[in-house]
Write a protein that holds these residues in place. Structure first.
Motif, PDB file in Angstrom:
ATOM      1  N   HIS A  24       0.877  -1.171   0.000  1.00  0.00           N
ATOM      2  CA  HIS A  24       0.000   0.000   0.000  1.00  0.00           C
ATOM      3  C   HIS A  24       0.917   1.225   0.000  1.00  0.00           C
ATOM      4  CE1 HIS A  24      -3.348   2.439   2.278  1.00  0.00           C
ATOM      5  NE2 HIS A  24      -3.141   2.886   1.045  1.00  0.00           N
ATOM      6  N   PHE A  25       1.029   1.866  -1.158  1.00  0.00           N
ATOM      7  CA  PHE A  25       1.962   2.961  -1.328  1.00  0.00           C
ATOM      8  C   PHE A  25       1.215   4.254  -1.656  1.00  0.00           C
ATOM      9  CE2 PHE A  25       4.068  -0.961  -2.619  1.00  0.00           C
ATOM     10  CZ  PHE A  25       5.206  -0.949  -1.820  1.00  0.00           C
ATOM     11  N   VAL A  26       1.747   5.354  -1.170  1.00  0.00           N
ATOM     12  CA  VAL A  26       1.197   6.670  -1.473  1.00  0.00           C
ATOM     13  C   VAL A  26       2.147   7.374  -2.428  1.00  0.00           C
ATOM     14  CG1 VAL A  26       0.609   8.935  -0.544  1.00  0.00           C
ATOM     15  CG2 VAL A  26       0.003   6.879   0.726  1.00  0.00           C
ATOM     16  N   SER A  27       1.624   7.791  -3.579  1.00  0.00           N
ATOM     17  CA  SER A  27       2.401   8.588  -4.517  1.00  0.00           C
ATOM     18  C   SER A  27       1.884  10.021  -4.491  1.00  0.00           C
ATOM     19  CB  SER A  27       2.290   7.998  -5.927  1.00  0.00           C
ATOM     20  OG  SER A  27       0.979   8.140  -6.426  1.00  0.00           O
ATOM     21  N   ALA A  28       2.381  10.854  -5.363  1.00  0.00           N
ATOM     22  CA  ALA A  28       2.013  12.273  -5.334  1.00  0.00           C
ATOM     23  C   ALA A  28       0.522  12.489  -5.548  1.00  0.00           C
ATOM     24  CB  ALA A  28       2.814  13.025  -6.392  1.00  0.00           C
ATOM     25  N   ASN A  29      -0.080  11.675  -6.402  1.00  0.00           N
ATOM     26  CA  ASN A  29      -1.473  11.912  -6.775  1.00  0.00           C
ATOM     27  C   ASN A  29      -2.409  10.746  -6.483  1.00  0.00           C
ATOM     28  OD1 ASN A  29      -0.992  14.549  -8.161  1.00  0.00           O
ATOM     29  ND2 ASN A  29       0.247  13.274  -9.524  1.00  0.00           N
ATOM     30  N   ASN A  30      -1.875   9.596  -6.108  1.00  0.00           N
ATOM     31  CA  ASN A  30      -2.701   8.402  -5.945  1.00  0.00           C
ATOM     32  C   ASN A  30      -2.160   7.495  -4.847  1.00  0.00           C
ATOM     33  OD1 ASN A  30      -4.508   8.443  -8.578  1.00  0.00           O
ATOM     34  ND2 ASN A  30      -2.436   8.921  -9.248  1.00  0.00           N
ATOM     35  N   HIS A  31      -2.965   6.489  -4.517  1.00  0.00           N
ATOM     36  CA  HIS A  31      -2.501   5.355  -3.734  1.00  0.00           C
ATOM     37  C   HIS A  31      -2.338   4.200  -4.728  1.00  0.00           C
ATOM     38  CE1 HIS A  31      -3.831   6.661   0.545  1.00  0.00           C
ATOM     39  NE2 HIS A  31      -3.446   7.690  -0.182  1.00  0.00           N
ATOM     40  N   ILE A  32      -1.249   3.467  -4.623  1.00  0.00           N
ATOM     41  CA  ILE A  32      -0.958   2.410  -5.598  1.00  0.00           C
ATOM     42  C   ILE A  32      -0.628   1.108  -4.878  1.00  0.00           C
ATOM     43  CG2 ILE A  32      -0.243   3.877  -7.514  1.00  0.00           C
ATOM     44  CD1 ILE A  32       2.605   3.694  -6.572  1.00  0.00           C
ATOM     45  N   LEU A 131      11.092  12.773 -20.439  1.00  0.00           N
ATOM     46  CA  LEU A 131      11.573  11.473 -19.965  1.00  0.00           C
ATOM     47  C   LEU A 131      11.343  11.363 -18.463  1.00  0.00           C
ATOM     48  CD1 LEU A 131      13.188   8.806 -20.440  1.00  0.00           C
ATOM     49  CD2 LEU A 131      15.276  10.151 -20.010  1.00  0.00           C
ATOM     50  N   ILE A 132      10.730  10.263 -18.038  1.00  0.00           N
ATOM     51  CA  ILE A 132      10.418  10.048 -16.626  1.00  0.00           C
ATOM     52  C   ILE A 132      10.521   8.560 -16.320  1.00  0.00           C
ATOM     53  CG2 ILE A 132       7.935   9.837 -17.093  1.00  0.00           C
ATOM     54  CD1 ILE A 132       7.415  11.337 -14.455  1.00  0.00           C
ATOM     55  N   SER A 133      10.766   8.229 -15.069  1.00  0.00           N
ATOM     56  CA  SER A 133      10.929   6.814 -14.725  1.00  0.00           C
ATOM     57  C   SER A 133       9.585   6.087 -14.721  1.00  0.00           C
ATOM     58  CB  SER A 133      11.628   6.679 -13.365  1.00  0.00           C
ATOM     59  OG  SER A 133      10.975   7.461 -12.384  1.00  0.00           O
ATOM     60  N   CYS A 134       8.603   6.582 -13.954  1.00  0.00           N
ATOM     61  CA  CYS A 134       7.311   5.901 -13.851  1.00  0.00           C
ATOM     62  C   CYS A 134       6.160   6.885 -14.034  1.00  0.00           C
ATOM     63  CB  CYS A 134       7.156   5.226 -12.488  1.00  0.00           C
ATOM     64  SG  CYS A 134       8.267   3.839 -12.220  1.00  0.00           S
ATOM     65  N   ILE A 135       5.143   6.460 -14.747  1.00  0.00           N
ATOM     66  CA  ILE A 135       3.941   7.261 -14.936  1.00  0.00           C
ATOM     67  C   ILE A 135       2.763   6.487 -14.374  1.00  0.00           C
ATOM     68  CG2 ILE A 135       2.455   8.456 -16.580  1.00  0.00           C
ATOM     69  CD1 ILE A 135       4.782   8.460 -18.552  1.00  0.00           C
ATOM     70  N   THR A 136       2.119   7.057 -13.363  1.00  0.00           N
ATOM     71  CA  THR A 136       0.947   6.420 -12.763  1.00  0.00           C
ATOM     72  C   THR A 136      -0.338   7.013 -13.317  1.00  0.00           C
ATOM     73  OG1 THR A 136       2.151   5.924 -10.728  1.00  0.00           O
ATOM     74  CG2 THR A 136      -0.245   5.928 -10.604  1.00  0.00           C
ATOM     75  N   SER A 137      -0.553   8.292 -13.075  1.00  0.00           N
ATOM     76  CA  SER A 137      -1.763   8.961 -13.576  1.00  0.00           C
ATOM     77  C   SER A 137      -1.478   9.829 -14.793  1.00  0.00           C
ATOM     78  CB  SER A 137      -2.371   9.824 -12.474  1.00  0.00           C
ATOM     79  OG  SER A 137      -1.503  10.891 -12.135  1.00  0.00           O
ATOM     80  N   GLY A 138      -0.243  10.274 -14.939  1.00  0.00           N
ATOM     81  CA  GLY A 138       0.123  11.162 -16.040  1.00  0.00           C
ATOM     82  C   GLY A 138       0.089  12.633 -15.673  1.00  0.00           C
ATOM     83  N   LYS A 139      -0.310  12.962 -14.444  1.00  0.00           N
ATOM     84  CA  LYS A 139      -0.444  14.366 -14.063  1.00  0.00           C
ATOM     85  C   LYS A 139       0.901  15.090 -14.034  1.00  0.00           C
ATOM     86  CE  LYS A 139      -4.733  13.717 -11.466  1.00  0.00           C
ATOM     87  NZ  LYS A 139      -5.406  13.781 -10.141  1.00  0.00           N
ATOM     88  N   THR A 140       1.940  14.414 -13.583  1.00  0.00           N
ATOM     89  CA  THR A 140       3.266  15.035 -13.564  1.00  0.00           C
ATOM     90  C   THR A 140       3.733  15.353 -14.976  1.00  0.00           C
ATOM     91  OG1 THR A 140       3.886  13.900 -11.516  1.00  0.00           O
ATOM     92  CG2 THR A 140       5.678  14.724 -12.892  1.00  0.00           C
ATOM     93  N   VAL A 141       3.498  14.425 -15.884  1.00  0.00           N
ATOM     94  CA  VAL A 141       3.892  14.645 -17.277  1.00  0.00           C
ATOM     95  C   VAL A 141       3.058  15.749 -17.905  1.00  0.00           C
ATOM     96  CG1 VAL A 141       4.036  13.590 -19.574  1.00  0.00           C
ATOM     97  CG2 VAL A 141       4.747  12.296 -17.557  1.00  0.00           C
ATOM     98  N   GLU A 142       1.781  15.799 -17.581  1.00  0.00           N
ATOM     99  CA  GLU A 142       0.922  16.859 -18.097  1.00  0.00           C
ATOM    100  C   GLU A 142       1.463  18.231 -17.717  1.00  0.00           C
ATOM    101  OE1 GLU A 142      -2.980  16.150 -16.631  1.00  0.00           O
ATOM    102  OE2 GLU A 142      -3.484  14.662 -18.165  1.00  0.00           O
ATOM    103  N   ARG A 143       1.890  18.380 -16.478  1.00  0.00           N
ATOM    104  CA  ARG A 143       2.429  19.661 -16.030  1.00  0.00           C
ATOM    105  C   ARG A 143       3.734  19.987 -16.740  1.00  0.00           C
ATOM    106  NH1 ARG A 143       1.820  20.820  -9.683  1.00  0.00           N
ATOM    107  NH2 ARG A 143       2.172  22.915 -10.532  1.00  0.00           N
ATOM    108  N   ALA A 144       4.550  18.972 -16.980  1.00  0.00           N
ATOM    109  CA  ALA A 144       5.803  19.195 -17.712  1.00  0.00           C
ATOM    110  C   ALA A 144       5.516  19.633 -19.146  1.00  0.00           C
ATOM    111  CB  ALA A 144       6.656  17.927 -17.702  1.00  0.00           C
TER     112      ALA A 144
END
Length: 215
Positions: A24-32, A131-144
């Protein structure tokens, strides 16, 4: 949490691999429910070189010109090797542009991606790969992507080690590993996480740099 760490190898190159761990992990925008470990691809020279070769194939095969690789979350080493692959002659592009910039990411206090004056020329009017290591929701990439646009550039590609979404804002994600490789990988909005609803404690906080265990 199951502390067992599994190794997942690319079906295109058995020297390229990631590590996965359930919990049970918490990321910037989601729980994964999975942590994806990409440290070897980002920091191990041999693995990084081979990973860059895999990522470059998409751009070479599709004739996508790249001027700049924008590296998020410690992917500069991988980005440098990717730029090297994109800038050298190959069967698809015998005379490529020999200059491909590699730049890192910097954020202001509000979390906006910014480029200093000495780097603006590497974004303005340039074709950029995020370029990014992992994409979960895509929100970080959207901002970039938004930041690239603000500075006058154009995002022509997104590359990752692992990605859950197949595309972001109409741009295909060029990834080494996908949900097809980890079919049970799931991201939950923080307000509707079933683990939280069951009272299951958070095992670790994770982001693009790694994870920190709790408890």
């Amino acid at each position: 949490m199951n502390n067992t760490v599994y190794t997942l190898t690319s079906n295109r190159n058995d020297r390229v691999f990631i590590h996965i761990m359930t919990g049970h992990f918490v990321s910037a925008n989601n729980h994964i429910n999975y942590y994806i470990g990409t440290s070897d691809i980002k920091h191990n020279h041999n693995v990084s070189v081979d990973a860059a070769m895999l990522l470059s194939e998409y751009y070479n095969a599709n004739g996508i010109h790249v001027d700049t690789v924008l590296c998020l979350y410690e992917t500069q080493t991988l980005g440098a090797y990717l730029a090297h692959e994109l800038s050298r002659p190959n069967m698809f592009s015998p005379n490529p542009n020999q200059t491909v910039y590699v730049i890192g990411s910097e954020y202001d206090a509000s979390g906006n991606l910014i480029f200093r004056d000495n780097l603006k020329k590497m974004i303005k009017d340039k074709s950029v790969v995020v370029l990014i290591s992992c994409i979960t929701s895509g929100k970080t990439v959207e901002r970039a992507m938004e930041s690239v646009e603000y500075y006058g550039g154009r995002t022509v590609g997104i590359s990752s080690v692992f990605s859950a979404p197949e595309s972001i804002n109409g741009v295909k994600v060029n990834t080494i590993f996908s949900k097809a490789d980890i079919p049970h990988y799931t991201a939950y909005p923080m307000h509707s996480c079933p683990y939280c609803a069951q009272g299951m404690p958070v095992d670790a906080i994770s982001n693009g740099y790694g994870y920190t265990m709790l408890g």
